[in-house]
Design a protein around this motif. Sequence first.
Motif, PDB file in Angstrom:
ATOM      1  N   SER A  54       0.829  -1.206   0.000  1.00  0.00           N
ATOM      2  CA  SER A  54       0.000   0.000   0.000  1.00  0.00           C
ATOM      3  C   SER A  54       0.865   1.258   0.000  1.00  0.00           C
ATOM      4  CB  SER A  54      -0.996   0.010   1.156  1.00  0.00           C
ATOM      5  OG  SER A  54      -0.289  -0.040   2.362  1.00  0.00           O
ATOM      6  N   ARG A 126      -7.363  -5.757   9.671  1.00  0.00           N
ATOM      7  CA  ARG A 126      -7.157  -5.132  10.986  1.00  0.00           C
ATOM      8  C   ARG A 126      -8.392  -5.280  11.864  1.00  0.00           C
ATOM      9  NH1 ARG A 126      -2.227  -3.580  12.639  1.00  0.00           N
ATOM     10  NH2 ARG A 126      -1.246  -4.697  10.953  1.00  0.00           N
ATOM     11  N   SER A 144      -6.688   3.747  14.031  1.00  0.00           N
ATOM     12  CA  SER A 144      -6.168   3.642  12.666  1.00  0.00           C
ATOM     13  C   SER A 144      -7.235   3.086  11.736  1.00  0.00           C
ATOM     14  CB  SER A 144      -4.905   2.784  12.641  1.00  0.00           C
ATOM     15  OG  SER A 144      -5.222   1.434  12.850  1.00  0.00           O
ATOM     16  N   THR A 147      -9.415   5.914  10.785  1.00  0.00           N
ATOM     17  CA  THR A 147      -8.724   6.761   9.804  1.00  0.00           C
ATOM     18  C   THR A 147      -8.773   6.138   8.414  1.00  0.00           C
ATOM     19  OG1 THR A 147      -7.225   7.390  11.570  1.00  0.00           O
ATOM     20  CG2 THR A 147      -6.590   7.972   9.343  1.00  0.00           C
ATOM     21  N   HIS A 148      -8.480   4.834   8.361  1.00  0.00           N
ATOM     22  CA  HIS A 148      -8.478   4.186   7.053  1.00  0.00           C
ATOM     23  C   HIS A 148      -9.874   4.189   6.433  1.00  0.00           C
ATOM     24  CE1 HIS A 148      -4.589   1.795   8.139  1.00  0.00           C
ATOM     25  NE2 HIS A 148      -4.379   3.077   7.895  1.00  0.00           N
TER      26      HIS A 148
ATOM     27  N   HIS B 222       3.862   5.457   9.142  1.00  0.00           N
ATOM     28  CA  HIS B 222       3.746   3.998   9.034  1.00  0.00           C
ATOM     29  C   HIS B 222       5.092   3.322   9.208  1.00  0.00           C
ATOM     30  CE1 HIS B 222      -0.192   5.054   7.450  1.00  0.00           C
ATOM     31  NE2 HIS B 222      -0.544   3.807   7.707  1.00  0.00           N
ATOM     32  N   MET B 226       4.952   1.195  12.357  1.00  0.00           N
ATOM     33  CA  MET B 226       4.676  -0.194  11.997  1.00  0.00           C
ATOM     34  C   MET B 226       5.982  -0.946  11.748  1.00  0.00           C
ATOM     35  SD  MET B 226       1.371  -0.587  11.931  1.00  0.00           S
ATOM     36  CE  MET B 226       1.277  -2.146  11.051  1.00  0.00           C
TER      37      MET B 226
HETATM   38  C1  HEM Z   1      -4.407   9.323   7.507  1.00  0.00           C
HETATM   39  C2  HEM Z   1      -3.305   8.768   7.686  1.00  0.00           C
HETATM   40  C3  HEM Z   1      -3.112   7.379   8.194  1.00  0.00           C
HETATM   41  C4  HEM Z   1      -2.926   6.999   9.460  1.00  0.00           C
HETATM   42  C5  HEM Z   1      -2.868   7.896  10.653  1.00  0.00           C
HETATM   43  C6  HEM Z   1      -2.769   5.601   9.479  1.00  0.00           C
HETATM   44  C7  HEM Z   1      -2.542   4.869  10.597  1.00  0.00           C
HETATM   45  C8  HEM Z   1      -2.224   3.558  10.612  1.00  0.00           C
HETATM   46  C9  HEM Z   1      -1.969   2.785  11.783  1.00  0.00           C
HETATM   47  C10 HEM Z   1      -2.012   3.317  13.151  1.00  0.00           C
HETATM   48  C11 HEM Z   1      -1.710   1.535  11.441  1.00  0.00           C
HETATM   49  C12 HEM Z   1      -1.413   0.415  12.359  1.00  0.00           C
HETATM   50  C13 HEM Z   1      -2.703  -0.224  12.779  1.00  0.00           C
HETATM   51  C14 HEM Z   1      -2.495  -1.165  13.908  1.00  0.00           C
HETATM   52  O1  HEM Z   1      -1.758  -0.862  14.824  1.00  0.00           O
HETATM   53  O2  HEM Z   1      -3.140  -2.211  13.858  1.00  0.00           O
HETATM   54  C15 HEM Z   1      -1.776   1.509  10.047  1.00  0.00           C
HETATM   55  C16 HEM Z   1      -1.577   0.406   9.323  1.00  0.00           C
HETATM   56  C17 HEM Z   1      -1.692   0.405   8.005  1.00  0.00           C
HETATM   57  N1  HEM Z   1      -1.934   1.499   7.188  1.00  0.00           N
HETATM   58 FE1  HEM Z   1      -2.403   3.311   7.725  1.00  0.00          FE
HETATM   59  N2  HEM Z   1      -2.857   5.147   8.219  1.00  0.00           N
HETATM   60  C18 HEM Z   1      -3.073   6.237   7.421  1.00  0.00           C
HETATM   61  C19 HEM Z   1      -3.208   6.248   6.100  1.00  0.00           C
HETATM   62  C20 HEM Z   1      -2.932   5.167   5.368  1.00  0.00           C
HETATM   63  C21 HEM Z   1      -2.849   5.205   3.985  1.00  0.00           C
HETATM   64  C22 HEM Z   1      -3.015   6.442   3.093  1.00  0.00           C
HETATM   65  C23 HEM Z   1      -2.564   3.962   3.620  1.00  0.00           C
HETATM   66  C24 HEM Z   1      -2.389   3.516   2.210  1.00  0.00           C
HETATM   67  C25 HEM Z   1      -3.153   2.745   1.580  1.00  0.00           C
HETATM   68  C26 HEM Z   1      -2.470   3.139   4.789  1.00  0.00           C
HETATM   69  C27 HEM Z   1      -2.186   1.792   4.806  1.00  0.00           C
HETATM   70  C28 HEM Z   1      -1.974   1.048   5.933  1.00  0.00           C
HETATM   71  C29 HEM Z   1      -1.746  -0.373   5.940  1.00  0.00           C
HETATM   72  C30 HEM Z   1      -1.723  -1.258   4.726  1.00  0.00           C
HETATM   73  C31 HEM Z   1      -1.577  -0.751   7.246  1.00  0.00           C
HETATM   74  C32 HEM Z   1      -1.394  -2.171   7.783  1.00  0.00           C
HETATM   75  C33 HEM Z   1      -0.034  -2.729   7.602  1.00  0.00           C
HETATM   76  C34 HEM Z   1       0.041  -4.178   7.989  1.00  0.00           C
HETATM   77  O3  HEM Z   1      -0.996  -4.796   8.271  1.00  0.00           O
HETATM   78  O4  HEM Z   1       1.151  -4.685   8.026  1.00  0.00           O
HETATM   79  N3  HEM Z   1      -2.689   3.912   5.845  1.00  0.00           N
HETATM   80  N4  HEM Z   1      -2.087   2.756   9.550  1.00  0.00           N
END
Ligand code: HEM
Lengths: 434, 264
Positions: A54, A126, A144, A147-148, B222, B226
Amino acid sequence: MTHIEGRTVRSALLIPRGGSSMSEQNQTETPDKAETEPSAWSLIQSWLGSLKFSLFVVVLIALACIAGTLIPQGEQVSRFLVKNPGHHKALEFMTRVGLTNVFYSWWFATLLLVFSSSLTVCTLKRYRMIGRSAGAVRIRVIGSLITHVSLLLVLAGGVIRAMWGEKGVLQLSEGEIATSCESQTGAPMPLPFAVRLVTFELELYKTPNEPSNVGDVLYVQWPEKEMMVPIAMEATNTPVVVAPREQAGQDNTFQVKIERYLPDFYVDAASGEAQSRSKVPNNPAVYVSVIGAGVTNAEWVFARFPDFTRHKKPGVGPRMPLQFRFVSSEAKPAMGRSQGPVKAFKSTVEFLQNGQVMLTKTIAVNSPTTFQGYTFYQLSYNPEDLRWTSLQVVRDPGVPVVYAGFLLMMAGLTVVFCVGPYLDDKRKGSEKTV
Amino acid sequence: MINLFNAGLAVYLGALVSAVVFLMSSRRLFDIIANVLMSAGALMQTIYIGIRWSEAGRAPFSNMFESLVLFAWSVAVIYLVLRLQRNIPWLGAAAAAFSSLALAHASTYETAIKPLMPALQSNWLTFHVLTCFLGYGGFAVAFLIGIGFLASDRKASTVKPAMRETLDSVMSRTISFGFLFLTLGILTGAVWANSAWGTYWSWDPKETWSLITWFIYAIFLHCRFMRNWSGRRAAWIAILGFLSVLFTYFGVNFLLSGLHSYAT
Ligand code: HEM
């Protein structure tokens, strides 16, 4: 730490404050029992929904955006070619590969689609984790997720607009009634009601101590002061020298010279020279130079485009700390064209159904009016004929969805960045006291 | 009025000098003087903005001069709040230099209060610009930390683990703060655009670059949280992100304006 994408959580989002708690960072999700052999879903999940993929898509979108701002787009192309005829070949190539219409191209839409799919898969993945986490970690996972989801909502709102939205321009003169406006393609866009323009009003900023009949005048402004320099019309090309002098020190002394006067300014395309098209004051302009305080500078000042002088290109040396306003008496057309800066313009319109007035409203810039799902915006007016107005008409059923996305996004980010860390601190605090 | 502006600049410059003397002499007194001056400068700027606000009858956030004043103010305030929690010895000098530079640059623009054109006459202007520049302020501080990190990391052995930890943590916190406010800034901008023109997003260069900036910091967050990125890699993204901020702020106005310039 080894990991299989989608199975292992590297770390929940944590905002380290001082000593971060390592225990959380290595939390491992236990694989689903049902998913011991790779199913289609788990493949999709581990690939499309992975952080790596992503973020890769995000990088591609960002690159596309950069291209879309650096390469001339749409109607800019022809204007760009007029100025830079040498770039014909390159632009032709870019048009062929879709780089001159980036944001409305099929491939950009595809990127956004892939982005949304990736985000959806990740969100679903998630979502199942909420139950398995606890405390502050859980709060952040939820944040998160919100947010997504909000991002998906915003994108969905955009799709709704593209599919079911309508946009047009309505030009009306006072008293005129219309039942349709003109869409972007030029085709008529019918409205389920009639609109009548009652009046159009243009309001100008007061220009203090501006005598009404002094001929052409150049106002020279510098911080907290203004002075007036009459321009001797018959003596075109004769410089007028003024020296606004402030008591405080010599650094504030400038010599202002009106070097040229052109009644009908235009730039000759071939030579790049400023010239006058005629003797008629259609676009009066003066070329003003300033010498003083270590600055030597010159610029064109336009009677009709008071804001234009400030759009100066960089690299022309230090800016002159003076401002000019050129008021030309002869440039006033019969309809009372604006001299001072525009303060406001507004249209009072009636919305009619079956010949009955249902609503009367005044529409101004930044204050639109909605009737039966159609929103009317004050777009522009005709400076040569102030009986005319130009309204933008938009019907966008996606707006509530987009705004819901906006609210949710702020909520999600607040949870991630404020609530989560707060709980974290509290827990750490209580650990210490135990 | 303009004297208060100049005095603010002078006080920031004083803070800079004092902070540099502190770095060279390691005498606490100069650190204290620097921070007192920074606070005084921020206070003077706050008053300046307040007076200008009431004189103009609207938020003074409408052009290059006014936004640069806000930028300098937000960096100074964010630095001061951070200083209450963490001590990064050289950050004071960096922040003072940044704010002085922003104000010095501001003084090259038109300073007179100008009436607003109709499109800018909106309360959204206040929220939009204020949130954007709070965000930019956070990113600027993160950028300064990133630069400082890379500079001190060359002499690897001299950076103590505790200091590394502090830098990493402050960097991600300022970026989190900046991200929250940049998002708010973009969203209020979109709502404003929708109420002024009926489109919340039209892919104009300014909007598009703010989105690019937003993406860069989303990637930072991220990777940081992450994937546990920290140290040099995180510092590089913080620097890249801020370059994108600068381009959104200046570059779009000056470099890309060539395409829609007038007088042809
Ligand atoms: C607005 C901004 C964003 C914030 C604050 C945010 C926040 C987060 C957070 C906190 C996590 C971890 C979730 C957890 O702890 O379970 C996460 C995971 C992830 N985010 Fe975001 N996100 C945002 C935007 C995006 C965008 C634009 C994408 C792109 C497509 C994205 C893709 C992902 C993916 C794929 C994961 C999971 C990774 C994995 O499972 O290994 N996020 N995000």
